[in-house]
Design a protein around this motif. Structure first.
Motif, mmCIF file in Angstrom:
data_model
loop_
_atom_site.group_PDB
_atom_site.id
_atom_site.type_symbol
_atom_site.label_atom_id
_atom_site.label_comp_id
_atom_site.label_asym_id
_atom_site.label_seq_id
_atom_site.Cartn_x
_atom_site.Cartn_y
_atom_site.Cartn_z
ATOM 1 N N GLN A 59 0.833 -1.207 0.000
ATOM 2 C CA GLN A 59 0.000 0.000 0.000
ATOM 3 C C GLN A 59 0.866 1.256 0.000
ATOM 4 O OE1 GLN A 59 -2.235 -1.482 3.391
ATOM 5 N NE2 GLN A 59 -4.148 -1.129 2.318
ATOM 6 N N ALA A 60 1.948 1.197 0.776
ATOM 7 C CA ALA A 60 2.843 2.354 0.837
ATOM 8 C C ALA A 60 3.392 2.678 -0.546
ATOM 9 C CB ALA A 60 3.986 2.076 1.809
ATOM 10 N N LEU A 75 2.017 2.039 -3.353
ATOM 11 C CA LEU A 75 0.960 2.505 -4.261
ATOM 12 C C LEU A 75 0.763 4.022 -4.167
ATOM 13 C CD1 LEU A 75 -1.674 -0.337 -3.837
ATOM 14 C CD2 LEU A 75 -0.437 0.230 -5.911
ATOM 15 N N GLY A 76 1.333 4.626 -3.135
ATOM 16 C CA GLY A 76 1.139 6.065 -2.948
ATOM 17 C C GLY A 76 2.136 6.919 -3.700
ATOM 18 N N TRP A 104 -5.129 6.957 2.921
ATOM 19 C CA TRP A 104 -4.615 5.821 2.150
ATOM 20 C C TRP A 104 -5.355 4.541 2.497
ATOM 21 C CZ3 TRP A 104 -2.657 1.654 4.867
ATOM 22 C CH2 TRP A 104 -2.294 1.879 6.191
ATOM 23 N N ASP A 105 -5.948 4.544 3.674
ATOM 24 C CA ASP A 105 -6.519 3.317 4.216
ATOM 25 C C ASP A 105 -7.909 3.084 3.620
ATOM 26 O OD1 ASP A 105 -6.730 1.149 5.752
ATOM 27 O OD2 ASP A 105 -7.074 2.194 7.650
ATOM 28 N N ILE A 134 -7.430 0.907 -2.539
ATOM 29 C CA ILE A 134 -5.989 0.697 -2.420
ATOM 30 C C ILE A 134 -5.707 -0.705 -1.894
ATOM 31 C CG2 ILE A 134 -3.934 1.462 -1.160
ATOM 32 C CD1 ILE A 134 -4.693 3.457 -3.235
#
Lengths: 257, 296
Positions: A103-104, A106-107, A121-122, A126
């Motif tokens: 996920q990190a 993807l940012g 982000w949560d 995502i």
């Protein structure tokens, strides 16, 4: 040809004081191609890698990615242009779960923006994307484990997954096979071929000759910082310079396959 | 309510706000800071000077306080781009001493006498004290908690987590260490500034020694005890270290010994802090949500 290449190194050199770690190296890499970068220990492979990924600035020479000069740019800029990398010694985010590691990554676009990094982000979207990537590398079952708890084989996959989450056009793999069992190697090779088929160019540093020969479309051999041979694996296999670099002179009878 | 209890409550609330700011720097972004009291002090002095010399009300000076502490925080964040871990700790200690010396020796800041006569905060004409002031502090605490919580849910927070774990790997996923470390410093120090402004208006007299190095250590202790990198840890830590000295008032001479013992116990038994990842609160909650079955 020149303009088509995804990555191009032009007469790149790197000195650490008096040591010429990399000397006048030029090569290029196309889309949908695996280029094997091999050489004995201390040949300058990782230095090359670090210059492409931005960790080191070449002393002289130029590096182009999609025709844009990238040498000397900061690491995060280069990453955001579409270059993903893994590390020889794995560097996951230990306190985050496998899923959060992805996920990190993807940012990447949010981190470059002025204000979008305040967004949440949560979210489900995502999470779904991250899970898909984990599934692709076969880590879906470990999604909620802390990365620090995963064994090496899985961490190597996690690093590849994290690099894939950047949607890279070029993937730099630094000895992704070292320390793995044969089954793990087979699975990982398959994965790398799949990634290549999806249109990504891959630069592969590898010590395991059989793996490197099997995967690479073309190979580049470094020794003492100099490029000593390049070409398809069959040619490299029989190149006297390469054999000499690995085995020394006068031992040609015993060349390993 | 007993004014003694209210006073303790106010100190705990103010410390919680300041420690929440420290948490963003140390707990989220992993940049050790042993000079947080300096920013608490900068906030307090800014508010005090604006109130006594310029006659500004708390509400008008608050944005100025936030901007000034945040800007100085940004400047003080710059060393973190070059030095890390132990060296950063020492650098921040140095910053704390410099700021304290500034307050102590520059006449503009009142020198050794400090600044007195700071007016109470007025809310639509009514001066706030006692319980009303506690409510005001709690309102700011809620805001601080919200920022803290949002940080864990926003991309910038995630970026900070990756920086905390591995700066090199974080850059390879596009996180700029400069941008996000400084962001953490600005937000964290601005929160300390708000706490400082509240402190100045509550105490109505401040002096340099209120913001010395021991205060920084106490703040870090609160964070460690409560749980670094957790949203609620700073409050729990501030509450425990705020209440303990009161409960053990007869042992006041041994207060530092108590702190040290508590800190060592936490580090030995609950390395992530009481609310941390391996702390007993979280494992109890997990066991509870599983219906009491304690699987692995």
């Amino acid at each position: 040809m020149k303009n088509n290449s995804l990555l191009r190194l032009e007469n790149v050199s790197k000195q650490f004081g008096g040591l010429h770690a990399v000397e006048d190296v030029s090569f290029s890499l196309n889309k949908k191609e695996i280029l094997g970068l091999i050489g004995p220990n201390g040949a300058g492979k990782t230095t090359c890698f670090n210059m492409i990924s931005g960790a080191l600035k070449p002393t002289t020479g130029k590096i182009f990615f999609k025709g844009i000069r990238i040498d000397g740019l900061p690491i995060h800029k280069i990453a955001s242009m579409g270059i993903g990398r893994t590390f020889q010694i794995v560097r996951p985010f230990y306190s985050l779960t496998a899923l959060e590691n992805i996920q990190a990554a993807l940012g990447i676009e949010k981190y470059q923006s002025k204000f979008q990094f305040w967004q949440k982000w949560d979210n489900q979207n995502i999470k779904k994307m991250a899970l898909e990537i984990l599934e692709k590398v076969g880590l879906a079952d470990f999604a909620h484990y802390k990365a620090g708890l995963l064994p090496l084989g899985n961490l190597r996959r996690l690093e590849i997954a994290r690099a894939l989450a950047l949607k890279p056009e070029l993937l730099l793999l630094d000895e992704s096979f070292s320390g793995l069992r044969q089954e793990e190697i087979n699975k990982l090779s398959e994965l790398i071929l799949q990634i290549k088929e999806s249109g990504v160019g891959i630069l592969l540093i590898e010590h395991n000759m059989r793996v490197a020969m099997g995967l690479s479309d073309r190979m580049v051999v470094l020794d003492h910082g100099k490029l000593i041979a390049s070409g398809p694996p069959e040619k490299i296999k029989n190149d006297p310079h390469v054999i000499e670099a690995y085995l020394g002179k006068g031992e040609k009878k015993y060349v390993a396959s | 309510m007993d004014s003694y209890i209210i006073t303790i409550g106010i100190f705990i609330a103010i410390n919680s706000i300041v420690v929440s700011g420290l948490n963003i720097i140390v707990g989220y972004a992993g940049q050790i800071s042993l000079g947080h009291a300096a920013f608490f002090g900068i906030g307090a002095y800014t508010a005090a000077i604006l109130a006594t010399k310029a006659g500004l009300s708390f509400w008008l000076s608050l944005p100025v306080v936030i901007v000034i502490t945040g800007t100085i925080g940004l400047l003080m964040g710059l060393p973190s781009l070059r030095v890390r871990e132990d060296f950063l700790a020492i650098t921040t200690i140095g910053i704390n001493f410099i700021v304290e010396a500034f307050f102590m020796y520059v006449p503009f800041f009142g020198g050794a006498l400090g600044i007195g006569g700071i007016p109470r905060i007025e809310f639509f004409g009514t001066p706030l004290h006692g319980f009303a002031f506690l409510v005001l502090c709690l309102v700011f605490l809620v805001i601080a908690l919200f920022i803290s919580w949002w940080f864990t849910k926003a991309w910038c927070g995630l970026a900070c987590f990756t920086l905390r774990d591995d700066e090199v790997a974080a850059s390879t996923i596009g996180v700029s260490p400069v941008k996000f470390k400084l962001l953490a410093f600005v937000i964290g120090t601005a929160m300390a500034g708000i706490g400082g402004a509240l402190y100045a208006h509550y105490m109505r007299f401040i002096s340099a020694s209120d913001f010395g190095f021991p205060v920084s250590v106490m703040m870090l202790s609160m964070l460690v005890v409560g749980g670094m990198g957790t949203v609620w840890g700073p409050i729990l830590g501030a509450a425990i270290l705020g209440i303990l000295p009161e409960v053990f008032r007869p042992l006041i001479d041994y207060r530092m010994l108590l702190y040290a013992t508590l800190l060592l116990l936490v580090i030995r038994l609950q390395p992530g802090g009481i609310l941390g990842d391996n702390g007993f609160v979280k494992s109890r909650l997990k066991a509870f949500s599983r219906g009491g079955k304690n699987e692995k």
